[in-house]
Design an enzyme around this catalytic site. Structure first.
Site, PDB file in Angstrom:
ATOM      1  N   HIS A 174      18.830  62.663  13.780  1.00 51.30           N
ATOM      2  CA  HIS A 174      17.467  62.600  13.216  1.00 51.30           C
ATOM      3  C   HIS A 174      16.415  62.595  14.333  1.00 51.30           C
ATOM      4  CE1 HIS A 174      17.260  58.539  14.653  1.00 51.30           C
ATOM      5  NE2 HIS A 174      18.502  58.381  14.197  1.00 51.30           N
TER       6      HIS A 174
HETATM    7  O1  LIG Z   1      18.252  50.809  17.593  1.00 52.88           O
HETATM    8  P1  LIG Z   1      19.271  49.760  17.311  1.00 52.88           P
HETATM    9  O2  LIG Z   1      19.756  49.070  18.540  1.00 52.88           O
HETATM   10  O3  LIG Z   1      18.888  48.841  16.206  1.00 52.88           O
HETATM   11  O4  LIG Z   1      20.622  50.491  16.821  1.00 52.88           O
HETATM   12  C1  LIG Z   1      20.609  51.409  15.760  1.00 52.88           C
HETATM   13  C2  LIG Z   1      21.537  50.966  14.652  1.00 52.88           C
HETATM   14  O5  LIG Z   1      21.046  49.770  14.139  1.00 52.88           O
HETATM   15  P2  LIG Z   1      21.902  48.442  14.092  1.00 52.88           P
HETATM   16  O6  LIG Z   1      22.446  48.251  15.484  1.00 52.88           O
HETATM   17  O7  LIG Z   1      22.995  48.719  13.084  1.00 52.88           O
HETATM   18  O8  LIG Z   1      20.884  47.451  13.680  1.00 52.88           O
HETATM   19  C3  LIG Z   1      21.539  51.968  13.531  1.00 52.88           C
HETATM   20  O9  LIG Z   1      22.474  51.567  12.544  1.00 52.88           O
HETATM   21  P3  LIG Z   1      22.187  51.869  10.985  1.00 52.88           P
HETATM   22  O10 LIG Z   1      22.193  53.370  10.828  1.00 52.88           O
HETATM   23  O11 LIG Z   1      20.837  51.280  10.697  1.00 52.88           O
HETATM   24  O12 LIG Z   1      23.331  51.213  10.288  1.00 52.88           O
HETATM   25  C4  LIG Z   1      21.937  53.345  14.044  1.00 52.88           C
HETATM   26  O13 LIG Z   1      23.233  53.290  14.518  1.00 52.88           O
HETATM   27  C5  LIG Z   1      20.991  53.756  15.145  1.00 52.88           C
HETATM   28  O14 LIG Z   1      21.357  55.048  15.610  1.00 52.88           O
HETATM   29  P4  LIG Z   1      20.361  56.247  15.230  1.00 52.88           P
HETATM   30  O15 LIG Z   1      19.024  55.929  15.868  1.00 52.88           O
HETATM   31  O16 LIG Z   1      20.292  56.271  13.712  1.00 52.88           O
HETATM   32  O17 LIG Z   1      20.973  57.490  15.781  1.00 52.88           O
HETATM   33  C6  LIG Z   1      21.058  52.753  16.274  1.00 52.88           C
HETATM   34  O18 LIG Z   1      20.164  53.158  17.280  1.00 52.88           O
HETATM   35  P5  LIG Z   1      20.670  53.634  18.711  1.00 52.88           P
HETATM   36  O19 LIG Z   1      21.489  52.530  19.286  1.00 52.88           O
HETATM   37  O20 LIG Z   1      21.466  54.870  18.505  1.00 52.88           O
HETATM   38  O21 LIG Z   1      19.412  53.912  19.438  1.00 52.88           O
END
Ligand SMILES: O=P(O)(O)O[C@@H]1[C@@H](OP(=O)(O)O)[C@H](OP(=O)(O)O)[C@H](O)[C@H](OP(=O)(O)O)[C@H]1OP(=O)(O)O
Length: 431
Positions: free
Chosen positions: A56
């Protein structure tokens, strides 16, 4: 290349980085493409299928990040002292404008990321990403059900319909979490890695180690607060403040002054370590959880190949699949991309300075893996992988546009095994 509007540390923003920073020419012209990079081995080669697996676009921080950012902001506001203009700016002008309801949603810039990518893909592959194919239902869209992904899908489609002024027709997409959020569905991954602190001990150790401690001390010095006041979580929150302000608003925020380039490299490594152990080579199940997406792609390539071989129209000319960093990184790992000879650990920050596993390069917003199938005449099919619109070579193969047959031979074991259900069972018999 450096400009006052662009923080000096933008190339270290990991998964919070701008797509333009991995393709710098896009800073000048966001719709620029260079078809000459494709270089098929003969003039006869024509593209017959494209699979695009896309992260995304630019999004707001998640709620957890917002909470940490707010906490750090309050500390700086009330406890820091000094006369520097950036600090005064934070303390007197900057306001905490992030709110909990933003929770990871796509921002305006994120819509543009996908619209622009769609237009560039139509220029790169004009015979596939075409008005005729879109109208003919030969371009298929699949998305993760998350709001930011669905909205990215809508933006990608809008990029195409606006380009061709299509107002008389709408195009479907399907939400498919089994495919685009396989990580949530893979019990073994969830229990052994995602919810298991012992799977990420190296990450924790680095966060508490000497390199990170030094970064924290430097931040404390810049704010004139005691060293004990600055934790790793705050350091990460400060880095996010700088990164998000740039990604979302394109501003060189005063928060960026809390880091010099050396500090940014250390924080970048901490995040790469986490990705490595949660989504990359750290544990086999991380990549094996993407078996379902791997098979999905190759079965479609096979179908396109056989339809083409029997002289038929390829029914799914283009497949656009929109998901997360957690969707793409495990798949890239399964395919063997960005594998360094040494494992990333808490103690090898210095020797890993030139590592290839660098999420700042691999996984900005709108990161994408493109698989392009070519018919080069005489039953010769070739498959070209591109990452973020740049040709890459399947690790272990030498040709950047190898014979499709050679790719299948190379991934034979995965094609014959790598069964999602079996891999993700919790009590699996050792192979
Ligand atoms: O930004 P964070 O640290 O909250 O981590 C995001 C995740 O949140 P969570 O750790 O589950 O609270 C988040 O988990 P969800 O989709 O919300 O379950 C995603 O994995 C997100 O990746 P992307 O930006 O959608 O590609 C994750 O982002 P990136 O680590 O990929 O930047």
């Amino acid at each position: 290349e450096d400009s006052p509007d662009i923080p000096a540390i933008t190339k270290y923003f990991n998964t919070k980085g701008r797509y333009e920073e991995v393709n710098l020419y896009l800073r000048e012209d966001i719709l620029a493409v260079n078809r000459s990079i494709l270089q098929p081995p003969s003039a006869q080669c024509r593209e017959i299928h494209l699979t695009a697996i896309i992260r995304h676009g630019t999004r707001y921080p998640t709620t957890k990040n917002i909470k940490d950012m707010l906490h750090f902001y309050n500390i700086v506001r009330h406890n820091a002292s000094g006369e520097e203009s950036w600090l005064r700016e934070i303390q007197t002008h900057w306001t905490m404008w992030y709110t909990d309801d933003m929770d990871g949603r796509l921002v305006r810039k994120g819509q543009d990321d996908l619209k622009h990518l769609a237009v560039r893909l139509s220029k790169l592959f004009p015979s596939l990403v075409s008005e005729e194919k879109l109208r003919g239902g030969l371009i298929k869209f699949t998305t993760s059900s998350k709001h930011r992904c669905v909205n990215s899908t809508l933006s990608f489609k809008a990029g195409l319909t606006e380009l061709w002024n299509i107002t008389d027709k709408e195009f479907d997409h399907a939400a498919n979490d089994a495919l685009m959020r396989f990580f949530d569905k893979c019990t073994r991954f969830v229990l052994e890695v995602d919810n298991n602190p012992s799977a990420v001990v190296e990450v924790e150790k680095f966060q508490q180690g000497p390199e990170m401690r030094r970064v924290q001390e430097k931040i404390a010095d810049r704010l004139r607060v005691p060293y004990s006041n600055i934790t790793y979580v705050m350091t990460e929150a400060a880095f996010y403040l700088c990164a998000y302000e740039f990604a979302i608003k394109a501003v060189n925020s005063p928060w960026c002054q809390l880091f010099d380039e050396e500090d940014a490299k250390v924080v970048e490594y901490a995040s790469d370590l986490r990705e490595f152990w949660k989504r990359g080579y750290g544990h086999d199940i991380n990549s094996r959880s993407s078996c379902i997406l791997f098979h999905d792609a190759f079965s479609r390539l096979d179908k396109a190949a056989s339809e083409n071989q029997s002289g038929k129209q390829v029914t799914e000319a283009v497949t656009v699949q929109i998901g997360h960093a957690d969707t793409l990184l495990p798949l890239l790992t399964l395919l063997g991309f960005f594998k360094d000879s040494d494992v990333l650990t808490s103690t090898n920050y210095a020797t890993q300075a030139n590592r290839s596993f660098r999420t700042s390069h691999m996984m900005p917003y709108a990161a994408n893996l493109l698989l392009v199938l070519y018919d080069c005449g005489g039953a010769e099919l070739r498959l070209q992988p591109l990452l973020n619109e740049k040709p890459v070579t399947f690790p272990g193969l030498t040709d950047s546009m190898p014979l499709y047959q050679d790719v299948k031979e190379h991934y034979k074991e995965l094609l014959e095994g790598c069964d999602f259900e079996t891999e993700c069972e919790l009590f699996r018999n050792p192979a």
